[in-house]
Design a protein around this motif. Sequence first.
Motif, PDB file in Angstrom:
ATOM      1  N   ALA A 159       0.835  -1.203   0.000  1.00  0.00           N
ATOM      2  CA  ALA A 159       0.000   0.000   0.000  1.00  0.00           C
ATOM      3  C   ALA A 159       0.872   1.257   0.000  1.00  0.00           C
ATOM      4  N   ASP A 160       0.522   2.205  -0.869  1.00  0.00           N
ATOM      5  CA  ASP A 160       1.220   3.493  -0.899  1.00  0.00           C
ATOM      6  C   ASP A 160       0.662   4.452   0.142  1.00  0.00           C
ATOM      7  N   TYR A 161      -0.590   4.201   0.569  1.00  0.00           N
ATOM      8  CA  TYR A 161      -1.260   5.139   1.467  1.00  0.00           C
ATOM      9  C   TYR A 161      -1.617   4.469   2.787  1.00  0.00           C
ATOM     10  N   ILE A 162      -1.404   5.202   3.883  1.00  0.00           N
ATOM     11  CA  ILE A 162      -1.762   4.712   5.215  1.00  0.00           C
ATOM     12  C   ILE A 162      -3.270   4.758   5.385  1.00  0.00           C
ATOM     13  N   GLY A 163      -3.889   5.796   4.858  1.00  0.00           N
ATOM     14  CA  GLY A 163      -5.333   5.925   4.995  1.00  0.00           C
ATOM     15  C   GLY A 163      -5.861   7.186   4.354  1.00  0.00           C
ATOM     16  N   VAL A 164      -7.170   7.345   4.470  1.00  0.00           N
ATOM     17  CA  VAL A 164      -7.859   8.516   3.933  1.00  0.00           C
ATOM     18  C   VAL A 164      -8.439   9.284   5.122  1.00  0.00           C
ATOM     19  N   TYR A 165      -8.359  10.602   5.052  1.00  0.00           N
ATOM     20  CA  TYR A 165      -8.767  11.459   6.168  1.00  0.00           C
ATOM     21  C   TYR A 165      -9.639  12.591   5.653  1.00  0.00           C
ATOM     22  N   LEU A 166     -10.546  13.055   6.507  1.00  0.00           N
ATOM     23  CA  LEU A 166     -11.460  14.135   6.134  1.00  0.00           C
ATOM     24  C   LEU A 166     -10.769  15.495   6.149  1.00  0.00           C
ATOM     25  N   THR A 167      -9.791  15.666   7.044  1.00  0.00           N
ATOM     26  CA  THR A 167      -9.076  16.942   7.155  1.00  0.00           C
ATOM     27  C   THR A 167      -7.584  16.690   7.347  1.00  0.00           C
ATOM     28  N   LYS A 168      -6.801  17.698   7.052  1.00  0.00           N
ATOM     29  CA  LYS A 168      -5.362  17.610   7.315  1.00  0.00           C
ATOM     30  C   LYS A 168      -5.102  17.527   8.812  1.00  0.00           C
ATOM     31  N   GLN A 169      -5.947  18.172   9.596  1.00  0.00           N
ATOM     32  CA  GLN A 169      -5.767  18.165  11.052  1.00  0.00           C
ATOM     33  C   GLN A 169      -5.798  16.740  11.605  1.00  0.00           C
TER      34      GLN A 169
END
Length: 136
Positions: free
Chosen positions: A80-90
């Motif tokens: 996987a290239d990505y750890i996860g998906v997030y709604l905000t940068k915060q």
Amino acid sequence: MTIKDFSVGQKVYLLVRSTSNLGRHIRGYENKELPIDAYIQEAVVTEVGRKYLTVVIDRLGSKVKFDSTVHFQQVTEYTADYIGVYLTKQEIYNRKHAKQVLSEIKRIVNEYDEHILNILTLEELQAVRNILSRYK
């Protein structure tokens, strides 16, 4: 965060795994330490299903799928290239800070080893265990 928090057309943020091929590409051959912002990519939600979330990365145009049943981990046959998906940068900044706090907790526990029994009461140790046991 649940699948219901997402809608088609919504802007989201992906955190690149620093040890993935994409992460190594971002770091470059010098293998220099970069700020967390270098590993954040914007994407747009294209599909929201019962289990899966699909996003398209603006600058790459490629689709990436995430599984909502396993903390929105990337679905792939490869690394996987990505750890996860997030709604905000915060949320990503908070994750980084939480990871630092966890490392500090591990260091303290390892440093004190058995001596921690002289520092913490039985009730305090049980409280720590109970907090961590909730998420098994």
